[in-house]
Scaffold this motif. Structure first.
Motif, short mmCIF file in Angstrom:
data_model
loop_
_atom_site.label_atom_id
_atom_site.label_comp_id
_atom_site.label_asym_id
_atom_site.label_seq_id
_atom_site.Cartn_x
_atom_site.Cartn_y
_atom_site.Cartn_z
N GLU A 52 0.86 -1.19 0.00
CA GLU A 52 0.00 0.00 0.00
C GLU A 52 0.89 1.23 0.00
O GLU A 52 1.51 1.57 1.01
CB GLU A 52 -0.91 0.00 1.22
N ALA A 53 0.99 1.87 -1.16
CA ALA A 53 1.85 3.04 -1.31
C ALA A 53 1.25 4.25 -0.59
O ALA A 53 0.03 4.40 -0.49
CB ALA A 53 2.05 3.37 -2.78
N GLU A 54 2.14 5.10 -0.10
CA GLU A 54 1.72 6.34 0.55
C GLU A 54 0.90 7.18 -0.44
O GLU A 54 1.20 7.22 -1.63
CB GLU A 54 2.97 7.12 0.97
N TYR A 55 -0.13 7.83 0.08
CA TYR A 55 -1.01 8.68 -0.73
C TYR A 55 -0.73 10.12 -0.38
O TYR A 55 -0.80 10.51 0.79
CB TYR A 55 -2.47 8.31 -0.43
N ASP A 56 -0.38 10.94 -1.38
CA ASP A 56 -0.02 12.34 -1.10
C ASP A 56 -1.18 13.31 -1.26
O ASP A 56 -1.00 14.51 -1.28
CB ASP A 56 1.17 12.77 -1.97
N GLU A 59 -2.23 11.33 -5.62
CA GLU A 59 -1.82 10.10 -6.30
C GLU A 59 -0.90 9.28 -5.40
O GLU A 59 -0.41 9.74 -4.39
CB GLU A 59 -1.10 10.41 -7.61
N ARG A 60 -0.66 8.05 -5.84
CA ARG A 60 0.32 7.18 -5.20
C ARG A 60 1.45 7.02 -6.20
O ARG A 60 1.22 6.71 -7.36
CB ARG A 60 -0.32 5.84 -4.85
N LYS A 61 2.67 7.26 -5.75
CA LYS A 61 3.80 7.33 -6.66
C LYS A 61 4.65 6.07 -6.71
O LYS A 61 5.65 6.03 -7.42
CB LYS A 61 4.70 8.51 -6.27
N THR A 64 2.08 -0.62 -6.31
CA THR A 64 0.99 -1.07 -5.46
C THR A 64 0.51 -2.43 -5.96
O THR A 64 0.97 -2.91 -6.98
CB THR A 64 -0.18 -0.07 -5.49
N TYR A 74 -4.99 0.71 -5.97
CA TYR A 74 -4.55 2.10 -5.94
C TYR A 74 -3.94 2.45 -7.29
O TYR A 74 -3.11 1.71 -7.80
CB TYR A 74 -3.50 2.32 -4.85
N GLN A 76 -1.35 4.27 -9.50
CA GLN A 76 -0.05 4.84 -9.24
C GLN A 76 0.32 5.82 -10.34
O GLN A 76 -0.13 5.69 -11.48
CB GLN A 76 1.02 3.76 -9.09
N TRP A 99 5.78 3.12 1.57
CA TRP A 99 4.61 2.28 1.79
C TRP A 99 4.10 2.41 3.21
O TRP A 99 4.87 2.47 4.17
CB TRP A 99 4.94 0.81 1.50
#
Length: 115
Positions: A52-56, A59-61, A64, A74, A76, A99
């Motif tokens: 689970e990528a960090e969400y800014d 978007e997630r960069k 995922t 998610y 990306q 993540w």
């Protein structure tokens, strides 16, 4: 001006690490993320929240995973492919990103904590 030691601590996992070899999500401490994952044995990630990528906020960069139905959990940035449960990562590989949760389906990893 930032202290070089602080930059290293925040960006290179000097806040600690977590080992896991079991199916079940691991999460970093509050206000931290996993910034690198070293694969210790051939590893696959769970389809439901495996990475689970960090969400800014927009978007997630980072890479995922797919959910159990094969849908992208998610979106990306950059249009990269989502990671599927069948995608194997060999021992010795380190992936970098940000993540908030990691769920190993099989294999074993060490996840490094950063800011």
């Amino acid at each position: 001006m930032a202290n070089i030691d602080d930059l290293v601590n925040k960006n290179f996992g000097q806040y600690g690490s977590v080992f896991t070899s079991v199916d079940g999500a691991i999460t970093p401490p509050t206000h931290k993320v996993f910034i690198a994952i070293t694969i210790l044995g051939t590893t696959t990630f769970d389809t439901n929240g495996g990475l689970e990528a960090e969400y800014d906020g927009s978007e997630r960069k980072y890479p995922t995973t797919l959910d159990a139905t094969g849908a992208v959990v998610y979106t990306q940035a950059g249009g990269g492919d989502a990671i599927d449960v069948n995608d194997e990562f060999p021992a010795g590989v380190t992936i970098f990103g940000r993540w908030t949760s990691i769920n190993v389906n099989s294999g074993m990893v060490i996840a490094y904590i950063g800011d």
